[in-house]
Scaffold this active site. Sequence first.
Site, short mmCIF file in Angstrom:
data_model
loop_
_atom_site.label_atom_id
_atom_site.label_comp_id
_atom_site.label_asym_id
_atom_site.label_seq_id
_atom_site.Cartn_x
_atom_site.Cartn_y
_atom_site.Cartn_z
N ILE A 43 0.88 -1.18 0.00
CA ILE A 43 0.00 0.00 0.00
C ILE A 43 0.91 1.22 0.00
CG2 ILE A 43 -1.83 1.22 1.22
CD1 ILE A 43 -2.43 -1.52 2.65
N GLU A 44 0.96 1.90 -1.14
CA GLU A 44 1.90 3.03 -1.28
C GLU A 44 1.25 4.33 -0.85
OE1 GLU A 44 3.54 2.71 -5.26
OE2 GLU A 44 4.75 1.00 -4.61
N GLU A 55 4.16 -7.83 3.05
CA GLU A 55 4.45 -8.71 4.18
C GLU A 55 4.03 -8.07 5.50
OE1 GLU A 55 6.38 -7.75 1.70
OE2 GLU A 55 8.02 -9.16 1.32
N CYS A 92 11.95 -7.15 1.93
CA CYS A 92 12.90 -6.06 2.21
C CYS A 92 13.43 -6.19 3.65
CB CYS A 92 12.25 -4.71 1.99
SG CYS A 92 11.23 -4.15 3.38
N CYS A 95 10.90 -5.53 6.53
CA CYS A 95 9.97 -6.66 6.73
C CYS A 95 10.67 -7.83 7.42
CB CYS A 95 9.37 -7.10 5.40
SG CYS A 95 8.19 -5.91 4.74
#
Length: 136
Positions: A43-44, A55, A92, A95
Site C-alpha cells: 500500500i503506497e 508482508e 525487504c 519486513c
Amino acid sequence: MNNGELIKLALGAREKAYSPYSGFRVGAALLCKNGKVFTGCNIENSGFSATNCAERTAIFKAVSEGETEFEKIAVVGGKAEDIIPSDYCAPCGICRQVMREFCDGGFEIIIAKNETEYKSVTLGELLPMSFDVREF
Ligand code: THU
C-alpha cells in the site's frame, strides 16, 4: 495448508496492491500456527516513506487480530503488467526485522513466482546475526 495453496492466496492478495508510484505489485499470505491465514498487499503513499509492504500488511493484520505465532509466509511480487510475477521478490530489510519480532530463525519464507515455482528459505538465512533487544 500446503505451499501451493498459500502462494495462491498471496497471488490473490497481490491483485489488491495499491501501487500507483512504483507500478510494482506484491502479495503475501501469512499462515499462523493455529491455521488461520492473513493476506496483505503493498500500500503506497504519496509521502513515500509511509508506504507499507505486503508482508508487513499481512503481519500487522494478524497481530491486530490477536495472532502472534506464525508458521510461514508466501510472497509474490512483480511489475503490475505481469499477471503472474516473472521473477522472485525477496522481503525487504524492514519486513525481515518485523518478522524477527515474532518469529525465530526457523520461520519459513516462500518466495514464489507461481504455485509450483518457488524458493523456500528461512528467516535465519535472510537475516543472520539479527537484532533482538530481548536477548540482552
Ligand atoms: N514491496 C513489498 O511490498 N514487499 C517487498 O518485499 C519488497 C517491496 C513493495 C514496496 C513498494 O510498494 C514496491 O514494492 C516497490 O518497492
